[in-house]
Design an enzyme around this catalytic site. Structure first.
Site, mmCIF file in Angstrom:
data_model
loop_
_atom_site.group_PDB
_atom_site.id
_atom_site.type_symbol
_atom_site.label_atom_id
_atom_site.label_comp_id
_atom_site.label_asym_id
_atom_site.label_seq_id
_atom_site.Cartn_x
_atom_site.Cartn_y
_atom_site.Cartn_z
ATOM 1 N N ARG A 111 31.494 36.451 27.366
ATOM 2 C CA ARG A 111 31.388 37.706 28.967
ATOM 3 C C ARG A 111 30.471 36.711 29.603
ATOM 4 N NH1 ARG A 111 30.592 40.166 33.137
ATOM 5 N NH2 ARG A 111 31.199 41.766 33.576
ATOM 6 N N ASP A 147 30.787 40.912 37.985
ATOM 7 C CA ASP A 147 31.579 42.070 37.589
ATOM 8 C C ASP A 147 32.770 41.093 38.160
ATOM 9 O OD1 ASP A 147 32.571 43.683 35.691
ATOM 10 O OD2 ASP A 147 32.204 45.268 36.636
ATOM 11 N N GLU A 176 39.456 43.653 38.149
ATOM 12 C CA GLU A 176 40.502 43.643 36.526
ATOM 13 C C GLU A 176 41.318 42.896 36.261
ATOM 14 O OE1 GLU A 176 39.238 45.314 34.065
ATOM 15 O OE2 GLU A 176 36.884 44.807 34.463
ATOM 16 N N ARG A 232 30.750 40.616 22.259
ATOM 17 C CA ARG A 232 30.851 39.398 22.604
ATOM 18 C C ARG A 232 29.869 38.444 22.749
ATOM 19 N NH1 ARG A 232 34.360 41.193 27.793
ATOM 20 N NH2 ARG A 232 32.805 42.550 27.969
#
Length: 222
Positions: free
Chosen positions: A86, A91, A94, A136
């Site tokens: 990650r 961010d 999605e 992760r």
């Protein structure tokens, strides 16, 4: 002295394998990485074999910067033999991965493409920051210095590339890691927003964090 029944070549290979195991351990998955590596924020190397979305990649671990195995997806299951990484600090929008998932957010494919262009099928440097709740490794992912890179011999931080292009927000969820770069990320996000880059060109854009919260409520209501 050579042990009975052991040829010099076999003995040499055995000693080499033992040396590699001790000084250059091989990690098949992120769960194989010892906790001490995260505590010390150690640096390891690997080759990116798959880009899942803008902020998640699959990496085949290299024993060192110079010792890297060949990875064949036809012979090994990718989820059993690569580290799930990650990318730290940001961010990305999605991305729909399964038919049952909600449709991708705007610019999710663009974020994935930028990450792919930077690191797919290339060796990367990983600074390990923590292991998240999904197993992760949260890591600072940088391209390695090569003559072919542009500019030559300059590492690129994937998180910063996404942020400055307006293809990710600053991650502020639980366990967020910034490696001392939170102010840098916030400045990059602010500049991208002012210039209307990427996700900031869409007045109706919902942050990935808010999007995930909305989808969670939808599932709970069913």
């Amino acid at each position: 002295m050579i042990l009975p029944g052991r040829s010099p070549v076999a003995l040499l290979l055995s000693m080499s394998a033992m040396t590699n195991a001790i000084f250059f351990p091989q990690f098949d998955t992120a769960l194989d990485i010892p906790k001490s590596y995260f505590d010390k924020q150690s640096t390891i190397y690997g080759k990116v074999v798959r880009v899942i979305d803008g902020d998640t990649v699959r990496v085949a671990h290299c024993r060192s910067r110079f010792i890297c195995r060949n990875f064949d997806e036809n012979q090994r299951r990718i989820y059993d033999s690569t580290m799930s990484i990650r990318i730290y600090g940001v961010d990305a929008p999605e991305l729909q991965k399964r038919k049952s998932d909600p449709p991708s957010q705007p610019f999710a494919e663009e974020a994935k493409k930028v990450t792919s262009d930077l690191v797919l099928s290339k060796k990367v440097q990983l600074k390990l920051l923590r292991r998240d709740q999904y197993g992760r490794a949260v890591a600072k992912v940088q391209t390695t210095r090569t003559f072919k890179s542009f500019p030559p011999f300059v590492r690129k931080d994937v998180s910063m590339e996404l942020a400055k292009r307006g293809l990710a927000t600053v991650y502020t969820g639980g366990g967020a890691e910034y490696d001392g770069n939170r102010a840098v990320f916030e400045d990059m996000e602010s500049k991208a927003r002012r210039k209307g880059r990427g996700i900031w060109s869409d007045a109706k854009f919902v942050s990935p964090a808010q999007f995930k919260r909305q989808q969670k409520l939808v599932k709970q209501s069913k």
